[in-house]
Write an enzyme that holds these catalytic residues in place. Structure first.
Site, PDB file in Angstrom:
ATOM      1  N   GLY A  87       0.930  -1.090  -0.101  1.00  0.00           N
ATOM      2  CA  GLY A  87      -0.097  -0.413  -0.279  1.00  0.00           C
ATOM      3  C   GLY A  87       1.408   1.403   0.216  1.00  0.00           C
TER       4      GLY A  87
ATOM      5  CD  GLU B 106       2.506 -33.826   0.959  1.00  0.00           C
ATOM      6  OE1 GLU B 106       2.792 -33.321   2.092  1.00  0.00           O
ATOM      7  OE2 GLU B 106       3.252 -33.632  -0.015  1.00  0.00           O
TER       8      GLU B 106
ATOM      9  CG  ASP C  28      10.319 -32.091   1.149  1.00  0.00           C
ATOM     10  OD1 ASP C  28       9.336 -30.655   1.190  1.00  0.00           O
ATOM     11  OD2 ASP C  28       9.897 -32.950   0.311  1.00  0.00           O
TER      12      ASP C  28
END
Ligand code: ADP
Ligand code: MG
Ligand code: ZN
Length: 628
Positions: free
Chosen positions: A209, A427, A502
């Site tokens: 912003g 996972e 990873d």
């Protein structure tokens, strides 16, 4: 100004008219009219040797006493009627050989008017192109414009922006309030002899912003807003940038009081003498001119320069000297409260249904900037519109969030049962490891639905926004990152490339621990890596500040650390392999498991159904997916 621009235009039209008239004259002059009767007479006297009519023009070769031919080129009022009337005479003379050549080309060719017409058209086209060029250059000579600054005056859509449009960012607004006050009542400050800064630098990541704040400051103060991007100064030609800077300040002085806003100032304000290769002359001149101008205007002129950058570290120190951009306003990523306020501002112009809880959304979007949040709502609205729903729901926002953070779901990607099993084991390895690491952020969501680049993901929630990690936390992150690979090795008997990301991240973490943060005994509390990213040009030539021996030790220590983490992870997953397999089965059945469901599973309970907010919650606050 307006009249001067017209002069060349008028001159052009006059020249065109002269050419047109002259061309006409040329044709008419060369064609004297010969009376009809005279032509007939010449035939009757058998003087004509050749007679060619082309259009309205006749060319006659006449026999003369001297034996030399006389050539007459003349005009004939009506060649067609001439031919009809003279038909028998002409035929007779042709047969007797008096007339040797006779040719009649009926109306074809060009009349003088037809010849000048294309000329006129070409002229008009040229005029048109020229006028276009002029209007684009918006001044007499397009070359004059080269050194002009491409500024934008005012706000693009003409809508006035004030601080009310900037949500959150209270500290930033408070700092800017001073500037606003000065622009409103300069006397108050000058009477006391107070120095208001010439320039303020808004520093922060993209989308937080900065531009919005600068506009709002101008709107709040009710002064003109003159904006330009730093890259607009940059040009191949030496001197152009400098003259654009001069022009920018000239423009501002004319419309003062005003705020000049230089976006992405790092494009011009880089440290001098840096950068590889040639061509810094131009940049240095531009920057020098900027420095001169910053010093040049007096404090009473009512001009304040705001500039934005996300790389203050590469700015030339001279720019940051007192009297120039001596003040910096840090525009950071919003916190939870700020995010909620920003969401409210942007939700105002969207149709939102009752299920949407912006508080929850705000909680779930740690690290998002204002621009990200605005984009999130917009993506959600697009999803709702796509399905022809009248308002956007929490589900849309949920999907939009996942899409933004991990790419769109690729439900159509064909995956074999075996692929899915590999992903599920991978996972589950991450998730089970995370569950048994005490300092690790909790698991929020596990999925084997492919998104973007990744085949599946385990998401966890960073507890707070702060990046202050302890050695233990970093070590446990390495352990959890290795979870996928370890699970594959243990339960598949083979390993996949899915873990490459990873492993990259684990290695980088380990390297940072050893060489940057001084977290290993052998090397002591010494930092061997300099902070921050490499800024091409400045750091390029710096040499390693440690010996080859230390380099070898760093490598050894990194490997030892990774090995230790790998062993740790293998112990964890072997010990809890029954839970891991239960999770794999759940993933294969449901594709996604929420944080709550996961914890139930780990505690040996049966899987319940996921609730809508649980689904959202589970994603959201997660900012870091462990991919692969
Ligand atoms: P920056 O200049 O820092 O890259 P911008 O000022 O261009 O970021 O912000 C981009 C968009 O993000 C804005 O147009 C606005 O819609 C939104 N935005 C950013 N911060 C805020 C905020 N604090 N309040 C409301 N909207 C914001
Ligand atoms: Mg901007
Ligand atoms: Zn992984």
């Amino acid at each position: 100004m307006k009249n001067r621009r017209l002069i060349p235009l008028i001159a052009y039209v006059v020249v065109l008219a002269v050419i047109f008239l002259w061309a006409n004259e040329l044709f008419n002059d060369s064609l004297t009219q010969m009376p009809y009767s005279q032509v007939v007479e010449l035939f009757q006297q058998e003087q004509v040797r050749s007679f060619v009519v082309e259009d309205q023009t006749i060319t006659m070769n006449l026999r003369s006493e001297s034996g030399q031919d006389i050539v007459i080129t003349t005009a004939l009022a009506s060649p067609e009627s001439f031919r009809q009337e003279m038909h028998s005479l002409l035929q007779e003379q042709l047969d007797s050989g008096v007339l040797e050549i006779y040719d009649f080309v009926p109306e074809k060719g060009f009349s003088p008017y037809e010849l000048t017409l294309p000329l006129l058209v070409v002229g008009l086209i040229l005029l048109f192109v020229w006028a276009m060029f002029m209007s684009r250059a918006n001044s007499g000579n397009p070359l004059n414009n080269f050194g002009k600054a491409r500024t934008v005056l005012g706000v693009p859509d003409g809508k006035k922006v004030t601080f009310a449009d900037v949500a959150g960012a209270d500290e930033e607004k408070a700092e800017l309030q001073e500037v606003v006050d000065f622009l409103k009542n300069p006397d108050k400050y000058t009477q006391i002899g107070a120095r208001i800064p010439h320039g303020l630098l808004l520093v922060g990541p993209p989308g937080t912003g900065k531009t919005l704040l600068a506009r709002a400051a101008a709107g709040e103060a009710g002064v003109q807003f003159l904006s330009i991007s730093g890259s607009d100064f940059v040009e191949m030609y030496v001197g152009v940038g400098a003259s654009r800077v001069r022009d920018l300040f000239d423009q501002a002085k004319k419309i003062a009081p005003a705020i000049i806003f230089i976006d992405e100032i790092d494009a011009v304000g880089r440290k001098r003498g840096s950068g590889l290769g040639g061509g810094h002359d131009e940049k240095e001149q531009t920057l020098n001119q900027l420095l001169v101008e910053m010093d040049g205007f007096s404090r009473t002129e009512g001009i304040i320069v705001l500039a934005a950058t996300n790389r203050p570290d590469i700015l030339d120190p001279a720019l940051l000297r007192p009297g120039r951009f001596d003040r910096q306003i840090q525009v950071g990523r919003p916190d939870v409260k700020g995010r909620e306020e920003i969401l409210r501002v942007h939700a105002k112009d969207k149709k939102v249904d009752g299920t949407v809880d912006l508080k929850v959304v705000a909680r779930s979007t740690a690290g998002f900037t204002g621009a990200d949040l605005s984009n999130l709502l917009n993506e959600g609205a697009i999803l709702a519109a796509r399905d022809n729903r009248p308002a956007l729901s929490m589900e849309d926002l949920n999907e939009a969030l996942m899409k933004i953070t991990a790419g769109p779901a690729k439900k159509s990607r064909v995956q074999t049962r075996k692929d899915l099993k590999v992903t599920a084991i991978h996972e589950a390895g991450h998730a089970v490891a995370i569950y048994h690491l005490p300092t690790h952020d909790p698991v929020r969501h596990i999925t084997i639905v492919p998104r973007g680049q990744s085949l599946g993901a385990t998401w966890y929630l960073p507890q707070d926004d702060s990046a202050n990690l302890t050695r233990n936390q970093m070590y446990e992150q390495i352990v959890s990152l290795l979870g996928g690979r370890v699970a594959e090795a243990l339960f598949l008997g083979d390993i996949s490339v899915g873990a490459s990301n990873d492993i990259d991240r684990a290695t980088k973490l380990a390297r940072d621990m050893v060489a940057r943060y001084g977290m290993c005994e052998k090397l002591g509390t010494v930092s061997y890596l300099d902070g921050g990213e490499v800024f091409i040009g400045r750091d390029y030539q710096t040499t390693k500040s440690y010996s080859e021996k230390v380099a070898g030790t760093i490598d050894d220590e990194v490997k030892a650390l990774i090995d230790r983490a790998y062993d740790h992870c293998r112990r964890l997953l072997t010990e809890h392999q029954d839970k891991l397999h239960a999770l794999v089965d759940a993933l294969l059945e449901k594709e996604s498991v929420t944080g709550q469901q996961f914890r139930d599973l780990m505690e040996g309970k049966t899987l319940g159904a996921a609730s809508a907010t649980d689904m959202f919650d589970s994603f959201s606050e997660a900012s870091e997916p462990t991919e692969g």
